[in-house]
Design a protein around this motif. Structure first.
Motif, PDB file in Angstrom:
ATOM      1  N   LEU A 134     -20.100  12.504  13.646  1.00 55.06           N
ATOM      2  CA  LEU A 134     -20.930  13.618  14.083  1.00 55.06           C
ATOM      3  C   LEU A 134     -21.430  13.501  15.516  1.00 55.06           C
ATOM      4  CD1 LEU A 134     -23.118  14.069  10.891  1.00 55.06           C
ATOM      5  CD2 LEU A 134     -21.013  15.268  11.504  1.00 55.06           C
ATOM      6  N   SER A 135     -21.425  12.314  16.074  1.00 54.41           N
ATOM      7  CA  SER A 135     -22.045  12.097  17.379  1.00 54.41           C
ATOM      8  C   SER A 135     -21.357  12.875  18.483  1.00 54.41           C
ATOM      9  CB  SER A 135     -22.014  10.605  17.711  1.00 54.41           C
ATOM     10  OG  SER A 135     -22.533  10.380  19.004  1.00 54.41           O
ATOM     11  N   ALA A 136     -22.157  13.597  19.261  1.00 53.67           N
ATOM     12  CA  ALA A 136     -21.663  14.328  20.432  1.00 53.67           C
ATOM     13  C   ALA A 136     -22.671  14.087  21.549  1.00 53.67           C
ATOM     14  CB  ALA A 136     -21.527  15.808  20.109  1.00 53.67           C
ATOM     15  N   SER A 137     -22.705  12.859  22.004  1.00 58.02           N
ATOM     16  CA  SER A 137     -23.754  12.417  22.914  1.00 58.02           C
ATOM     17  C   SER A 137     -23.713  13.120  24.265  1.00 58.02           C
ATOM     18  CB  SER A 137     -23.638  10.903  23.128  1.00 58.02           C
ATOM     19  OG  SER A 137     -24.588  10.471  24.076  1.00 58.02           O
ATOM     20  N   SER A 138     -24.907  13.358  24.821  1.00 57.77           N
ATOM     21  CA  SER A 138     -25.022  13.933  26.157  1.00 57.77           C
ATOM     22  C   SER A 138     -25.275  12.866  27.214  1.00 57.77           C
ATOM     23  CB  SER A 138     -26.159  14.946  26.183  1.00 57.77           C
ATOM     24  OG  SER A 138     -27.389  14.307  25.884  1.00 57.77           O
ATOM     25  N   SER A 139     -25.347  11.607  26.779  1.00 54.58           N
ATOM     26  CA  SER A 139     -25.669  10.533  27.710  1.00 54.58           C
ATOM     27  C   SER A 139     -24.419  10.009  28.403  1.00 54.58           C
ATOM     28  CB  SER A 139     -26.352   9.386  26.965  1.00 54.58           C
ATOM     29  OG  SER A 139     -26.527   8.277  27.826  1.00 54.58           O
ATOM     30  N   GLU A 140     -24.419  10.116  29.719  1.00 57.26           N
ATOM     31  CA  GLU A 140     -23.267   9.666  30.496  1.00 57.26           C
ATOM     32  C   GLU A 140     -22.962   8.194  30.239  1.00 57.26           C
ATOM     33  OE1 GLU A 140     -23.640  10.718  34.592  1.00 57.26           O
ATOM     34  OE2 GLU A 140     -22.155   9.239  35.256  1.00 57.26           O
ATOM     35  N   ASN A 141     -23.969   7.388  30.051  1.00 55.31           N
ATOM     36  CA  ASN A 141     -23.782   5.952  29.877  1.00 55.31           C
ATOM     37  C   ASN A 141     -23.074   5.599  28.570  1.00 55.31           C
ATOM     38  OD1 ASN A 141     -25.059   5.444  32.310  1.00 55.31           O
ATOM     39  ND2 ASN A 141     -27.074   5.234  31.352  1.00 55.31           N
ATOM     40  N   MET A 142     -23.000   6.547  27.641  1.00 58.16           N
ATOM     41  CA  MET A 142     -22.356   6.271  26.364  1.00 58.16           C
ATOM     42  C   MET A 142     -20.834   6.387  26.458  1.00 58.16           C
ATOM     43  SD  MET A 142     -24.827   5.570  24.320  1.00 58.16           S
ATOM     44  CE  MET A 142     -24.133   5.779  22.684  1.00 58.16           C
ATOM     45  N   TYR A 143     -20.343   6.968  27.520  1.00 59.46           N
ATOM     46  CA  TYR A 143     -18.909   7.222  27.650  1.00 59.46           C
ATOM     47  C   TYR A 143     -18.251   6.154  28.512  1.00 59.46           C
ATOM     48  CZ  TYR A 143     -19.829  11.776  25.576  1.00 59.46           C
ATOM     49  OH  TYR A 143     -20.195  12.785  24.713  1.00 59.46           O
ATOM     50  N   ALA A 144     -17.219   5.535  27.959  1.00 53.60           N
ATOM     51  CA  ALA A 144     -16.574   4.415  28.644  1.00 53.60           C
ATOM     52  C   ALA A 144     -15.352   4.827  29.454  1.00 53.60           C
ATOM     53  CB  ALA A 144     -16.171   3.350  27.630  1.00 53.60           C
ATOM     54  N   TYR A 145     -14.763   5.952  29.098  1.00 56.71           N
ATOM     55  CA  TYR A 145     -13.504   6.358  29.729  1.00 56.71           C
ATOM     56  C   TYR A 145     -13.668   7.725  30.377  1.00 56.71           C
ATOM     57  CZ  TYR A 145     -11.902   2.611  26.730  1.00 56.71           C
ATOM     58  OH  TYR A 145     -11.752   1.394  26.110  1.00 56.71           O
ATOM     59  N   TRP A 146     -13.098   7.835  31.577  1.00 55.53           N
ATOM     60  CA  TRP A 146     -13.270   9.048  32.376  1.00 55.53           C
ATOM     61  C   TRP A 146     -11.950   9.478  32.995  1.00 55.53           C
ATOM     62  CZ3 TRP A 146     -18.025  11.513  32.920  1.00 55.53           C
ATOM     63  CH2 TRP A 146     -19.120  10.826  32.376  1.00 55.53           C
ATOM     64  N   GLY A 147     -11.783  10.798  33.114  1.00 55.75           N
ATOM     65  CA  GLY A 147     -10.654  11.324  33.844  1.00 55.75           C
ATOM     66  C   GLY A 147     -10.948  11.377  35.333  1.00 55.75           C
ATOM     67  N   GLN A 148      -9.985  11.889  36.078  1.00 52.04           N
ATOM     68  CA  GLN A 148     -10.123  11.922  37.541  1.00 52.04           C
ATOM     69  C   GLN A 148     -10.848  13.168  38.027  1.00 52.04           C
ATOM     70  OE1 GLN A 148      -7.500  12.932  35.927  1.00 52.04           O
ATOM     71  NE2 GLN A 148      -7.026  14.903  36.898  1.00 52.04           N
TER      72      GLN A 148
END
Length: 127
Positions: free
Chosen positions: A105-119
């Motif tokens: 269910l988690s749909a976090s709004s915290s940038e720090n929770m995301y480990a992978y990013w696109g360009q």
């Protein structure tokens, strides 16, 4: 590792629409909650929308509620951001991000929770 590639950005007039896509590879896509963030020139990156692993949970920043829709297709390893009624203030570089989570269910709004990013993909809305 998860690789993310965004597409679909461009130049559009105010009131128009764009659909961003983010294709993921490298790991089991359905194990990752996904998010869209954006960064306007001279500003900090901000959360736009998030979606849980199954797609059953979504989360939006107030400024895009009712205009943007996040969705995902786990069979195609892709997350989308449908953007309608675009405004000049939506102009930014839009980034796709992924976070591994056991929660469906988690749909976090915290940038720090995301480990992978696109360009990132550029969206320009002209007035």
């Amino acid at each position: 590792q998860v690789q993310l590639v965004e597409s679909g950005g461009g130049l559009v007039q105010a009131g128009g629409s764009l659909r961003l896509s983010c294709a993921a590879s490298g790991r089991t896509f359905s194990n990752y909650a996904m998010g869209w963030f954006r960064q306007a020139s001279g500003k900090e990156r901000e959360f736009v929308a998030g979606i849980g692993r199954s797609g059953g949970t979504t989360n939006y920043v107030d400024s895009v509620k009712g205009r943007f829709t996040i969705s995902r297709d786990n069979a195609k390893n892709t997350v989308f951001l449908q953007m309608n009624s675009l405004k000049p203030e939506d102009t930014a570089v839009y980034y796709c991000a992924a976070r591994f989570t056991f929660s469906l269910l988690s749909a976090s709004s915290s940038e720090n929770m995301y480990a992978y990013w696109g360009q990132g993909t550029h969206v320009i809305v002209s007035s």
